[in-house]
Design a protein around this motif. Structure first.
Motif, PDB file in Angstrom:
ATOM      1  N   LYS A 167     -10.801  28.622  14.481  1.00 41.39           N
ATOM      2  CA  LYS A 167     -11.739  27.832  15.295  1.00 41.39           C
ATOM      3  C   LYS A 167     -11.119  27.490  16.653  1.00 41.39           C
ATOM      4  O   LYS A 167     -11.815  27.506  17.679  1.00 41.39           O
ATOM      5  N   CYS A 168      -9.833  27.196  16.656  1.00 39.93           N
ATOM      6  CA  CYS A 168      -9.140  26.899  17.920  1.00 39.93           C
ATOM      7  C   CYS A 168      -9.118  28.120  18.839  1.00 39.93           C
ATOM      8  O   CYS A 168      -9.359  28.006  20.048  1.00 39.93           O
ATOM      9  N   ILE A 169      -8.815  29.292  18.253  1.00 41.83           N
ATOM     10  CA  ILE A 169      -8.823  30.527  19.048  1.00 41.83           C
ATOM     11  C   ILE A 169     -10.197  30.729  19.674  1.00 41.83           C
ATOM     12  O   ILE A 169     -10.323  31.063  20.857  1.00 41.83           O
ATOM     13  N   ASP A 170     -11.226  30.534  18.865  1.00 41.29           N
ATOM     14  CA  ASP A 170     -12.601  30.735  19.335  1.00 41.29           C
ATOM     15  C   ASP A 170     -12.899  29.873  20.555  1.00 41.29           C
ATOM     16  O   ASP A 170     -13.465  30.343  21.546  1.00 41.29           O
ATOM     17  N   ILE A 171     -12.489  28.623  20.518  1.00 42.15           N
ATOM     18  CA  ILE A 171     -12.718  27.709  21.638  1.00 42.15           C
ATOM     19  C   ILE A 171     -11.911  28.128  22.862  1.00 42.15           C
ATOM     20  O   ILE A 171     -12.423  28.207  23.984  1.00 42.15           O
ATOM     21  N   GLU A 172     -10.621  28.423  22.644  1.00 49.16           N
ATOM     22  CA  GLU A 172      -9.741  28.765  23.762  1.00 49.16           C
ATOM     23  C   GLU A 172     -10.160  30.062  24.451  1.00 49.16           C
ATOM     24  O   GLU A 172     -10.139  30.157  25.681  1.00 49.16           O
ATOM     25  N   GLN A 173     -10.548  31.057  23.653  1.00 50.09           N
ATOM     26  CA  GLN A 173     -10.844  32.369  24.226  1.00 50.09           C
ATOM     27  C   GLN A 173     -12.133  32.377  25.042  1.00 50.09           C
ATOM     28  O   GLN A 173     -12.318  33.234  25.894  1.00 50.09           O
ATOM     29  N   LYS A 174     -12.984  31.427  24.813  1.00 49.87           N
ATOM     30  CA  LYS A 174     -14.194  31.318  25.637  1.00 49.87           C
ATOM     31  C   LYS A 174     -13.850  30.995  27.093  1.00 49.87           C
ATOM     32  O   LYS A 174     -14.668  31.186  27.996  1.00 49.87           O
ATOM     33  N   LEU A 175     -12.627  30.508  27.314  1.00 47.56           N
ATOM     34  CA  LEU A 175     -12.181  30.163  28.663  1.00 47.56           C
ATOM     35  C   LEU A 175     -11.337  31.274  29.298  1.00 47.56           C
ATOM     36  O   LEU A 175     -10.945  31.160  30.455  1.00 47.56           O
ATOM     37  N   ALA A 176     -11.059  32.334  28.545  1.00 47.90           N
ATOM     38  CA  ALA A 176     -10.170  33.396  29.031  1.00 47.90           C
ATOM     39  C   ALA A 176     -10.915  34.366  29.948  1.00 47.90           C
ATOM     40  O   ALA A 176     -12.123  34.559  29.838  1.00 47.90           O
ATOM     41  N   ALA A 177     -10.162  34.990  30.859  1.00 42.43           N
ATOM     42  CA  ALA A 177     -10.755  35.978  31.775  1.00 42.43           C
ATOM     43  C   ALA A 177     -11.288  37.183  31.004  1.00 42.43           C
ATOM     44  O   ALA A 177     -12.393  37.661  31.264  1.00 42.43           O
ATOM     45  N   TYR A 178     -10.491  37.655  30.048  1.00 40.85           N
ATOM     46  CA  TYR A 178     -10.900  38.767  29.190  1.00 40.85           C
ATOM     47  C   TYR A 178     -10.780  38.297  27.735  1.00 40.85           C
ATOM     48  O   TYR A 178      -9.770  38.521  27.076  1.00 40.85           O
ATOM     49  N   PRO A 179     -11.796  37.609  27.247  1.00 38.69           N
ATOM     50  CA  PRO A 179     -11.679  36.918  25.963  1.00 38.69           C
ATOM     51  C   PRO A 179     -11.623  37.858  24.763  1.00 38.69           C
ATOM     52  O   PRO A 179     -12.180  38.969  24.782  1.00 38.69           O
ATOM     53  N   ALA A 180     -10.947  37.383  23.728  1.00 39.45           N
ATOM     54  CA  ALA A 180     -10.952  38.040  22.425  1.00 39.45           C
ATOM     55  C   ALA A 180     -11.912  37.282  21.513  1.00 39.45           C
ATOM     56  O   ALA A 180     -12.088  36.072  21.651  1.00 39.45           O
ATOM     57  N   LYS A 181     -12.518  38.003  20.597  1.00 45.05           N
ATOM     58  CA  LYS A 181     -13.375  37.377  19.590  1.00 45.05           C
ATOM     59  C   LYS A 181     -12.560  37.173  18.315  1.00 45.05           C
ATOM     60  O   LYS A 181     -11.698  37.996  17.990  1.00 45.05           O
ATOM     61  N   ALA A 182     -12.849  36.099  17.599  1.00 47.23           N
ATOM     62  CA  ALA A 182     -12.088  35.815  16.382  1.00 47.23           C
ATOM     63  C   ALA A 182     -13.008  35.292  15.288  1.00 47.23           C
ATOM     64  O   ALA A 182     -13.977  34.577  15.557  1.00 47.23           O
ATOM     65  N   ALA A 183     -12.683  35.640  14.055  1.00 47.77           N
ATOM     66  CA  ALA A 183     -13.410  35.115  12.901  1.00 47.77           C
ATOM     67  C   ALA A 183     -12.489  35.133  11.689  1.00 47.77           C
ATOM     68  O   ALA A 183     -11.653  36.024  11.540  1.00 47.77           O
ATOM     69  N   ALA A 184     -12.646  34.132  10.833  1.00 48.19           N
ATOM     70  CA  ALA A 184     -11.969  34.090   9.536  1.00 48.19           C
ATOM     71  C   ALA A 184     -13.021  34.346   8.467  1.00 48.19           C
ATOM     72  O   ALA A 184     -14.117  33.788   8.521  1.00 48.19           O
ATOM     73  N   VAL A 185     -12.704  35.196   7.510  1.00 55.54           N
ATOM     74  CA  VAL A 185     -13.679  35.617   6.502  1.00 55.54           C
ATOM     75  C   VAL A 185     -13.157  35.298   5.106  1.00 55.54           C
ATOM     76  O   VAL A 185     -11.991  35.536   4.799  1.00 55.54           O
ATOM     77  N   TYR A 186     -14.054  34.770   4.260  1.00 55.28           N
ATOM     78  CA  TYR A 186     -13.754  34.573   2.843  1.00 55.28           C
ATOM     79  C   TYR A 186     -14.189  35.840   2.098  1.00 55.28           C
ATOM     80  O   TYR A 186     -15.388  36.088   1.949  1.00 55.28           O
ATOM     81  N   PRO A 187     -13.275  36.663   1.628  1.00 54.78           N
ATOM     82  CA  PRO A 187     -13.661  37.957   1.053  1.00 54.78           C
ATOM     83  C   PRO A 187     -14.188  37.898  -0.376  1.00 54.78           C
ATOM     84  O   PRO A 187     -14.652  38.911  -0.898  1.00 54.78           O
ATOM     85  N   GLY A 188     -14.092  36.734  -1.036  1.00 54.66           N
ATOM     86  CA  GLY A 188     -14.603  36.632  -2.399  1.00 54.66           C
ATOM     87  C   GLY A 188     -13.538  36.967  -3.431  1.00 54.66           C
ATOM     88  O   GLY A 188     -12.347  37.055  -3.145  1.00 54.66           O
TER      89      GLY A 188
END
Length: 250
Positions: A167-188
């Motif tokens: 969640k922190c990465i997601d917030i920070e990268q929205k401010l980046a010049a060339y942002p990365a997308k991030a997600a954490a997944v529960y695989p089951g």
């Protein structure tokens, strides 16, 4: 060419992810404590660029150098259109009440499950911040981050931390010049060594062990291959990163 970094490729989900990504248009970077010779042979047979790093991810102090070496290999194939990172490596053990754990067990668990993904991701973002390409970070989390059972305090705490980190990465990268997308997944629930580990724990240490044994006996665990295919669907989707935490892959 897509550059795809995957941790924990010696077996389980990591091995299945790497197997399904093997393609001439991909440059795979695999990391595990034990080299998966089968993956290397298949990549060579199918003309897929693969670099394999034999590394113990609990050794946090060497991760900066490891990431430098990885990106030196990526630079060799500099025509990349995308760089993906999959933080998959994990360990469940020790499974027992916290008052029965020794310090070394707690440290090892947190190093692999939380600190290694954090340090690798930090390096990934530093070393790609100048790249105007598709950048994605997939953190393999667990429902154990949210649904707490006894005797899994180290694992659950690490996965909850991984969720917050994402969640922190997601917030920070929205401010980046060339942002990365991030997600954490529960695989089951997956039929991997982690499930084997928990089924072998004595009932006096883990009161829910019989429920996990029953799930396996009733065939209710997904295969690593199925799970990997669903994770790849999520990773390459146009919607990837719109939700920081993905709680189901079905």
């Amino acid at each position: 060419m897509k550059h795809i970094i995957i941790t924990g490729t010696s077996r389980g989900i990591g091995e299945s992810l790497a197997n399904q990504f093997i393609d001439p248009s991909h440059h795979l970077i695999c990391i595990s404590r034990t080299v998966n010779q089968g993956l290397m042979a298949r990549a060579k047979e199918l003309d897929c660029h693969m670099d394999y790093f034999n590394y113990d991810l609990t050794n946090i102090g060497g991760l900066d150098q490891l990431c430098e070496e990885i990106f030196q290999r990526i630079a060799v194939h500099s025509s990349g259109e995308a760089v993906y990172l999959i933080n998959n490596a994990a360990m469940l053990i020790p499974v027992c009440p916290i008052d029965q754990l020794v310090t070394e067990q707690i440290v090892e668990n947190l190093h692999l499950n939380l600190l290694a993904p954090m340090v690798i991701t930090s390096n990934f973002l530093q070393l790609t911040k100048h790249m105007n390409v598709d950048k994605r970070i997939l953190n393999i989390s667990s429902a154990s981050a949210k649904y707490i059972l006894p005797s899994q305090s180290a694992y659950s705490t690490a996965k909850a931390g991984l969720d917050t980190f994402t969640k922190c990465i997601d917030i920070e990268q929205k401010l980046a010049a060339y942002p990365a997308k991030a997600a954490a997944v529960y695989p089951g629930m997956i039929d991997t060594s982690l499930q084997s580990d928990i089924r072998s724990v004595p009932a006096e240490l883990f009161p829910y062990v019989n429920e996990f044994i029953q799930l396996s006996e009733e065939g209710k665990l997904h295969s690593p291959e199925y799970t990997a295919s669903k994770l790849i669907e999520i990773l390459v989707s146009e919607d990837f990163g719109k939700t920081a935490i993905v709680e189901t892959i079905d």
